[in-house]
Write a protein that holds these residues in place. Sequence first.
Motif, mmCIF file in Angstrom:
data_model
loop_
_atom_site.group_PDB
_atom_site.id
_atom_site.type_symbol
_atom_site.label_atom_id
_atom_site.label_comp_id
_atom_site.label_asym_id
_atom_site.label_seq_id
_atom_site.Cartn_x
_atom_site.Cartn_y
_atom_site.Cartn_z
ATOM 1 N N GLU A 103 0.813 -1.204 0.000
ATOM 2 C CA GLU A 103 0.000 0.000 0.000
ATOM 3 C C GLU A 103 0.851 1.261 0.000
ATOM 4 O O GLU A 103 2.005 1.250 0.421
ATOM 5 C CB GLU A 103 -0.927 0.000 1.225
ATOM 6 C CG GLU A 103 -1.991 -1.084 1.185
ATOM 7 C CD GLU A 103 -2.933 -1.002 2.375
ATOM 8 O OE1 GLU A 103 -2.760 -0.076 3.206
ATOM 9 O OE2 GLU A 103 -3.832 -1.853 2.468
ATOM 10 N N GLY A 104 0.239 2.329 -0.462
ATOM 11 C CA GLY A 104 0.909 3.615 -0.462
ATOM 12 C C GLY A 104 1.601 3.913 -1.776
ATOM 13 O O GLY A 104 1.582 3.110 -2.718
ATOM 14 N N PRO A 105 2.249 5.071 -1.875
ATOM 15 C CA PRO A 105 2.827 5.525 -3.148
ATOM 16 C C PRO A 105 4.172 4.905 -3.498
ATOM 17 O O PRO A 105 4.716 5.193 -4.568
ATOM 18 C CB PRO A 105 2.970 7.034 -2.936
ATOM 19 C CG PRO A 105 3.171 7.178 -1.459
ATOM 20 C CD PRO A 105 2.330 6.112 -0.820
ATOM 21 N N TYR A 106 4.730 4.053 -2.626
ATOM 22 C CA TYR A 106 6.093 3.562 -2.859
ATOM 23 C C TYR A 106 6.142 2.062 -3.143
ATOM 24 O O TYR A 106 7.212 1.463 -3.082
ATOM 25 C CB TYR A 106 6.979 3.882 -1.640
ATOM 26 C CG TYR A 106 6.823 5.297 -1.158
ATOM 27 C CD1 TYR A 106 7.070 6.380 -2.002
ATOM 28 C CD2 TYR A 106 6.392 5.537 0.145
ATOM 29 C CE1 TYR A 106 6.900 7.674 -1.563
ATOM 30 C CE2 TYR A 106 6.220 6.838 0.601
ATOM 31 C CZ TYR A 106 6.471 7.901 -0.262
ATOM 32 O OH TYR A 106 6.289 9.189 0.177
ATOM 33 N N GLY A 107 4.989 1.455 -3.432
ATOM 34 C CA GLY A 107 4.954 0.004 -3.612
ATOM 35 C C GLY A 107 4.598 -0.440 -5.005
ATOM 36 O O GLY A 107 3.987 -1.508 -5.187
ATOM 37 N N ASN A 108 4.982 0.333 -6.030
ATOM 38 C CA ASN A 108 4.533 0.026 -7.383
ATOM 39 C C ASN A 108 5.445 0.720 -8.404
ATOM 40 O O ASN A 108 6.171 1.656 -8.080
ATOM 41 C CB ASN A 108 3.095 0.535 -7.555
ATOM 42 C CG ASN A 108 2.370 -0.109 -8.715
ATOM 43 O OD1 ASN A 108 2.947 -0.915 -9.441
ATOM 44 N ND2 ASN A 108 1.109 0.230 -8.892
ATOM 45 N N LEU A 109 5.449 0.197 -9.614
ATOM 46 C CA LEU A 109 6.050 0.804 -10.799
ATOM 47 C C LEU A 109 7.581 0.829 -10.789
ATOM 48 O O LEU A 109 8.181 -0.223 -10.587
ATOM 49 C CB LEU A 109 5.447 2.200 -11.048
ATOM 50 C CG LEU A 109 3.962 2.138 -11.455
ATOM 51 C CD1 LEU A 109 3.330 3.515 -11.389
ATOM 52 C CD2 LEU A 109 3.806 1.524 -12.842
ATOM 53 N N GLY A 110 8.234 1.999 -10.979
ATOM 54 C CA GLY A 110 9.661 1.943 -11.279
ATOM 55 C C GLY A 110 10.559 2.904 -10.547
ATOM 56 O O GLY A 110 11.670 3.187 -11.018
ATOM 57 N N SER A 111 10.128 3.424 -9.403
ATOM 58 C CA SER A 111 10.999 4.350 -8.681
ATOM 59 C C SER A 111 12.175 3.617 -8.047
ATOM 60 O O SER A 111 12.106 2.418 -7.771
ATOM 61 C CB SER A 111 10.215 5.081 -7.583
ATOM 62 O OG SER A 111 9.924 4.203 -6.506
ATOM 63 N N ARG A 112 13.226 4.350 -7.801
ATOM 64 C CA ARG A 112 14.400 3.771 -7.142
ATOM 65 C C ARG A 112 14.025 3.235 -5.754
ATOM 66 O O ARG A 112 14.453 2.147 -5.358
ATOM 67 C CB ARG A 112 15.478 4.842 -7.033
ATOM 68 C CG ARG A 112 16.763 4.383 -6.336
ATOM 69 C CD ARG A 112 17.793 5.512 -6.291
ATOM 70 N NE ARG A 112 19.021 5.043 -5.648
ATOM 71 C CZ ARG A 112 20.002 4.403 -6.286
ATOM 72 N NH1 ARG A 112 19.887 4.149 -7.579
ATOM 73 N NH2 ARG A 112 21.080 4.009 -5.632
ATOM 74 N N LYS A 113 13.220 4.001 -5.023
ATOM 75 C CA LYS A 113 12.823 3.580 -3.675
ATOM 76 C C LYS A 113 12.096 2.241 -3.712
ATOM 77 O O LYS A 113 12.389 1.342 -2.922
ATOM 78 C CB LYS A 113 11.948 4.643 -3.021
ATOM 79 C CG LYS A 113 11.497 4.249 -1.607
ATOM 80 C CD LYS A 113 10.815 5.383 -0.892
ATOM 81 C CE LYS A 113 10.320 4.953 0.494
ATOM 82 N NZ LYS A 113 11.425 4.501 1.373
ATOM 83 N N TYR A 114 11.128 2.109 -4.622
ATOM 84 C CA TYR A 114 10.351 0.872 -4.697
ATOM 85 C C TYR A 114 11.215 -0.320 -5.108
ATOM 86 O O TYR A 114 11.184 -1.381 -4.483
ATOM 87 C CB TYR A 114 9.198 1.050 -5.685
ATOM 88 C CG TYR A 114 8.516 -0.243 -6.090
ATOM 89 C CD1 TYR A 114 7.981 -1.107 -5.131
ATOM 90 C CD2 TYR A 114 8.407 -0.606 -7.432
ATOM 91 C CE1 TYR A 114 7.352 -2.291 -5.508
ATOM 92 C CE2 TYR A 114 7.782 -1.771 -7.812
ATOM 93 C CZ TYR A 114 7.258 -2.618 -6.851
ATOM 94 O OH TYR A 114 6.642 -3.792 -7.230
ATOM 95 N N LEU A 115 12.010 -0.160 -6.163
ATOM 96 C CA LEU A 115 12.755 -1.300 -6.697
ATOM 97 C C LEU A 115 13.753 -1.848 -5.681
ATOM 98 O O LEU A 115 13.835 -3.070 -5.465
ATOM 99 C CB LEU A 115 13.476 -0.906 -7.983
ATOM 100 C CG LEU A 115 12.588 -0.617 -9.194
ATOM 101 C CD1 LEU A 115 13.438 -0.215 -10.395
ATOM 102 C CD2 LEU A 115 11.719 -1.813 -9.545
ATOM 103 N N LEU A 116 14.498 -0.976 -5.037
ATOM 104 C CA LEU A 116 15.531 -1.456 -4.113
ATOM 105 C C LEU A 116 14.932 -1.975 -2.811
ATOM 106 O O LEU A 116 15.421 -2.958 -2.239
ATOM 107 C CB LEU A 116 16.548 -0.355 -3.857
ATOM 108 C CG LEU A 116 17.343 0.064 -5.104
ATOM 109 C CD1 LEU A 116 18.339 1.170 -4.771
ATOM 110 C CD2 LEU A 116 18.065 -1.133 -5.730
#
Length: 330
Positions: A103-116
């Motif tokens: 959940e939230g804005p950091y758990g999807n797609l292709g940002s550095r924060k999400y991927l790592l």
Amino acid sequence: MYTASKDRYTAMDYNRCGKSGLLLPKVSLGLWHNFGDTTVFENMKQLCFTAFDNGITHFDLANNYGPEPGSAEKNFGRILKEDLGTYRDELIISTKAGYDMWEGPYGNLGSRKYLLASLDQSLKRMGLDYVDIFYHHRMDPDTPLEETMGALASAVQSGKSLYVGLSNYDGNTLQAAADILKELHCPFIINQNRYSIFDRTVEKNGLKDMTGKLQKGLITYSPLAQGQLTDRYLNGIPEDSRIRTDGRFLKESALNSHRMDQIHKLNNLAAQRGEKLADMALGWLLQHQEVTSVLIGASKPQQILDNVKAASCAPFTEEELKLIDEISLK
């Protein structure tokens, strides 16, 4: 304690992944469907043992494989801990991040924060220090490509992945991504895309041609079109089929009269070749120079044994290839 077959490397052929040093089995095992919390754990173990005993060294996962998301990695991690981990240096283990995971804005797609962050979670679930291949699972039109590719490069630089890959990209985006990864000296070696006799998207969006031009590997998922390219539905829909028990992927409406006519014609051609339809469908993919490996899914060990035969499928004549196109592209 599981002991692998001494003959495990005699039944499988291996292809070089693009122009890298990595060899992949022609047939790899995907843990997309049958390794979640709704599957019997003992059956998962037997699927993995059967695969490895027959030369399948590559096990492909993603952060969201389940159900529930994360459960396939968790269950595979248990199998590694209890049995397969002894053979870690003989295994190619891949995972991915790119689809909705938390959940939230950091758990999807292709940002550095999400991927790592996702990679760290995946390693923890599997009990691993590193994976062999870490993929970005899908294109993200809203994140700069430089950021996403930089995250993949960081995964390698930190020792958490040996190689990186891209999944569900098109040809133009693949080329742009490859240019960035080359500048970063990141070992990008493979693409993973849906491809089958019934799904020619990679032929239309430039991915297949660009893969060949860049000399990267291509591993194909859904090579049997969710079971359509097997003898599973030749005589109707079995009550225990995935259509009846899990309607997430293949819908009953897909098996209309036109599609069934195509399946029967392809099955007749396979019979003329002395093969099952699934063997021919996998062999058709492997005869493409760009294709390194085909990812199979299985719910029973026997399905793996059947699919391994495709690694030694008979060559296709020009007439057979033309006929397959005439049947499937109408």
